[in-house]
Design a protein around this motif. Sequence first.
Motif, PDB file in Angstrom:
ATOM      1  N   ARG A   5       0.789  -0.984  -0.050  1.00 32.17           N
ATOM      2  CA  ARG A   5      -0.077  -0.072  -0.132  1.00 32.17           C
ATOM      3  C   ARG A   5       1.504   0.995  -0.147  1.00 32.17           C
ATOM      4  O   ARG A   5       1.871   1.389   0.205  1.00 32.17           O
ATOM      5  N   PHE A   6       0.853   2.417  -0.963  1.00 31.16           N
ATOM      6  CA  PHE A   6       1.446   3.541  -1.082  1.00 31.16           C
ATOM      7  C   PHE A   6       0.920   4.509  -0.460  1.00 31.16           C
ATOM      8  O   PHE A   6      -0.684   4.518  -1.823  1.00 31.16           O
ATOM      9  N   TYR A   7       0.863   5.927   0.014  1.00 34.45           N
ATOM     10  CA  TYR A   7       0.212   6.988  -0.462  1.00 34.45           C
ATOM     11  C   TYR A   7       0.263   8.183  -1.052  1.00 34.45           C
ATOM     12  O   TYR A   7       1.757   8.588  -1.125  1.00 34.45           O
ATOM     13  N   CYS A   8      -0.106   8.471  -1.809  1.00 36.42           N
ATOM     14  CA  CYS A   8       0.106   9.494  -2.561  1.00 36.42           C
ATOM     15  C   CYS A   8      -0.522  10.595  -2.912  1.00 36.42           C
ATOM     16  O   CYS A   8      -1.886  10.553  -2.750  1.00 36.42           O
ATOM     17  N   ARG A   9       0.356  11.935  -2.463  1.00 37.11           N
ATOM     18  CA  ARG A   9      -0.549  13.323  -2.389  1.00 37.11           C
ATOM     19  C   ARG A   9      -1.414  13.729  -2.957  1.00 37.11           C
ATOM     20  O   ARG A   9      -2.536  14.322  -2.756  1.00 37.11           O
ATOM     21  N   GLU A  10      -1.235  13.663  -3.795  1.00 41.58           N
ATOM     22  CA  GLU A  10      -2.021  14.114  -5.248  1.00 41.58           C
ATOM     23  C   GLU A  10      -3.614  13.128  -5.311  1.00 41.58           C
ATOM     24  O   GLU A  10      -3.591  12.086  -4.970  1.00 41.58           O
ATOM     25  N   ALA A  11      -4.530  13.892  -5.913  1.00 41.07           N
ATOM     26  CA  ALA A  11      -5.644  13.045  -6.407  1.00 41.07           C
ATOM     27  C   ALA A  11      -5.831  12.589  -7.213  1.00 41.07           C
ATOM     28  O   ALA A  11      -5.419  12.696  -7.631  1.00 41.07           O
ATOM     29  N   LEU A  12      -5.967  11.398  -6.670  1.00 38.49           N
ATOM     30  CA  LEU A  12      -6.413  10.019  -7.160  1.00 38.49           C
ATOM     31  C   LEU A  12      -7.361   9.877  -8.279  1.00 38.49           C
ATOM     32  O   LEU A  12      -8.916  10.377  -7.785  1.00 38.49           O
ATOM     33  N   PRO A  21       5.399   8.878  -5.967  1.00 37.85           N
ATOM     34  CA  PRO A  21       6.177  10.454  -5.425  1.00 37.85           C
ATOM     35  C   PRO A  21       7.351   9.404  -5.545  1.00 37.85           C
ATOM     36  O   PRO A  21       7.771   8.299  -5.274  1.00 37.85           O
ATOM     37  N   GLU A  22       8.368  10.415  -5.272  1.00 37.08           N
ATOM     38  CA  GLU A  22      10.126   9.660  -5.142  1.00 37.08           C
ATOM     39  C   GLU A  22      10.416   8.514  -4.781  1.00 37.08           C
ATOM     40  O   GLU A  22      10.313   7.560  -4.569  1.00 37.08           O
ATOM     41  N   ALA A  38       3.148  -5.267 -11.358  1.00 37.93           N
ATOM     42  CA  ALA A  38       2.794  -6.138  -9.874  1.00 37.93           C
ATOM     43  C   ALA A  38       1.609  -5.355  -9.654  1.00 37.93           C
ATOM     44  O   ALA A  38       1.534  -3.993 -10.070  1.00 37.93           O
ATOM     45  N   SER A  39       1.037  -5.544  -8.607  1.00 39.89           N
ATOM     46  CA  SER A  39       0.074  -5.199  -8.324  1.00 39.89           C
ATOM     47  C   SER A  39       0.258  -4.385  -6.808  1.00 39.89           C
ATOM     48  O   SER A  39       1.199  -4.844  -6.233  1.00 39.89           O
ATOM     49  N   VAL A  40      -0.898  -3.116  -6.476  1.00 38.45           N
ATOM     50  CA  VAL A  40      -0.487  -2.654  -5.703  1.00 38.45           C
ATOM     51  C   VAL A  40      -1.710  -1.555  -4.988  1.00 38.45           C
ATOM     52  O   VAL A  40      -2.622  -1.549  -6.057  1.00 38.45           O
ATOM     53  N   VAL A  41      -2.053  -1.649  -4.210  1.00 35.59           N
ATOM     54  CA  VAL A  41      -2.975  -0.332  -3.650  1.00 35.59           C
ATOM     55  C   VAL A  41      -2.216   1.012  -3.530  1.00 35.59           C
ATOM     56  O   VAL A  41      -1.652   1.258  -2.843  1.00 35.59           O
ATOM     57  N   LEU A  42      -3.199   1.531  -3.826  1.00 41.91           N
ATOM     58  CA  LEU A  42      -2.887   3.582  -3.831  1.00 41.91           C
ATOM     59  C   LEU A  42      -3.998   4.351  -3.344  1.00 41.91           C
ATOM     60  O   LEU A  42      -4.964   3.741  -2.945  1.00 41.91           O
ATOM     61  N   PHE A  43      -3.296   5.236  -2.329  1.00 47.82           N
ATOM     62  CA  PHE A  43      -4.846   5.812  -1.955  1.00 47.82           C
ATOM     63  C   PHE A  43      -4.492   6.990  -1.643  1.00 47.82           C
ATOM     64  O   PHE A  43      -3.166   7.625  -1.446  1.00 47.82           O
ATOM     65  N   ASP A  44      -5.054   8.263  -1.858  1.00 45.69           N
ATOM     66  CA  ASP A  44      -4.732   9.918  -2.141  1.00 45.69           C
ATOM     67  C   ASP A  44      -4.905  10.682  -0.228  1.00 45.69           C
ATOM     68  O   ASP A  44      -4.944  11.588  -0.691  1.00 45.69           O
ATOM     69  N   GLY A  45      -5.710   9.469   0.722  1.00 45.60           N
ATOM     70  CA  GLY A  45      -5.880  10.852   1.920  1.00 45.60           C
ATOM     71  C   GLY A  45      -7.527  10.944   2.112  1.00 45.60           C
ATOM     72  O   GLY A  45      -7.543  10.978   3.394  1.00 45.60           O
ATOM     73  N   ARG A  46      -7.874  11.223   0.999  1.00 46.45           N
ATOM     74  CA  ARG A  46      -9.574  12.017   0.846  1.00 46.45           C
ATOM     75  C   ARG A  46     -10.213  10.397   0.887  1.00 46.45           C
ATOM     76  O   ARG A  46     -11.367  10.947   1.111  1.00 46.45           O
ATOM     77  N   GLY A  47      -9.955   9.539   1.031  1.00 51.01           N
ATOM     78  CA  GLY A  47     -10.869   8.242   1.495  1.00 51.01           C
ATOM     79  C   GLY A  47     -11.479   7.357   0.463  1.00 51.01           C
ATOM     80  O   GLY A  47     -10.940   7.384  -0.312  1.00 51.01           O
ATOM     81  N   GLY A  48     -10.919   5.830   0.741  1.00 51.80           N
ATOM     82  CA  GLY A  48     -11.415   5.189  -0.064  1.00 51.80           C
ATOM     83  C   GLY A  48      -9.495   4.623  -0.679  1.00 51.80           C
ATOM     84  O   GLY A  48      -8.912   5.173  -0.280  1.00 51.80           O
ATOM     85  N   GLN A  49      -9.775   3.936  -1.705  1.00 51.86           N
ATOM     86  CA  GLN A  49      -8.230   3.733  -2.260  1.00 51.86           C
ATOM     87  C   GLN A  49      -8.709   3.270  -3.311  1.00 51.86           C
ATOM     88  O   GLN A  49      -9.522   2.698  -3.711  1.00 51.86           O
ATOM     89  N   TYR A  50      -7.259   2.629  -4.084  1.00 50.54           N
ATOM     90  CA  TYR A  50      -7.656   2.440  -5.892  1.00 50.54           C
ATOM     91  C   TYR A  50      -6.603   1.012  -5.624  1.00 50.54           C
ATOM     92  O   TYR A  50      -5.494   1.047  -5.407  1.00 50.54           O
TER      93      TYR A  50
END
Length: 244
Positions: A5-12, A21-22, A38-50
């Motif tokens: 799981r990775f956090y990305c600050r920009e809106a997804l 992000p680097e 590779a499969s991953v999960v991304l989220f932007d902190g605004r709720g939910g995940q991708y």
Amino acid sequence: MNLPRFYCREALSPGAHIDLPEPVARHAVRVLRLPPGASVVLFDGRGGQYEACIERIEKSRVVASLGAWQDVERESKLAVTLIQAVQSGDKMDFTIQKAVELGVGSIVPVDSRRSVTKLVGERAGKRVAHWQGVAASACEQCGRNQVPLVAPLEKLENWLARPTGEGLRLILAPDAEFALADLPPATSVQMLIGAEGGLDPQEILAAKQAGFQAVRLGPRVLRTETAALAALAAMQALWGDFRG
């Protein structure tokens, strides 16, 4: 097996192709050694995940393609704000990390009279940014998709001078008349924890004048890095999501 799981600050958004992000890209490729596809999960902190996958890896870029948004939340119904006096060394990192895992809603770092570490100006701003990163990393680990806010650092006396909000306000004291379990169930709590050496007597008086109530967690004096986490766990067991 749980996906990274990775956090990305920009809106997804679904179907987007983004550069990770680097720091995230470096961790994904150099630490986890994830390959293209590779499969991953991304989220932007605004709720939910991708749901997402690593599309390609270049020398200085890792590009991910996003799939569907998933309405997944692991937030506690018990809204807790931790007002934590700045701790020395890596204790503050530890407290923030574990508090996020225990479901804290927001964190307010404050400069108290007994805080060993004093932070001002640009140095204070950099530490708050670091602590916000610690909170985001803790969300990656524990499955939360909403990143608790770490507020700007300010003096405890200034914070206490503001108008009180709704909810229960607590400080810990081993000689308090009431135990945490004696209190009626709460849905919103502000909890003030001192630094090494606890709160100054004048700070305790100011806190009580601002509506804080002293409660005990057993007869022992807890260290600053233990107090908030023990109280959070106890509140989740009494009123929060530890009850199932």
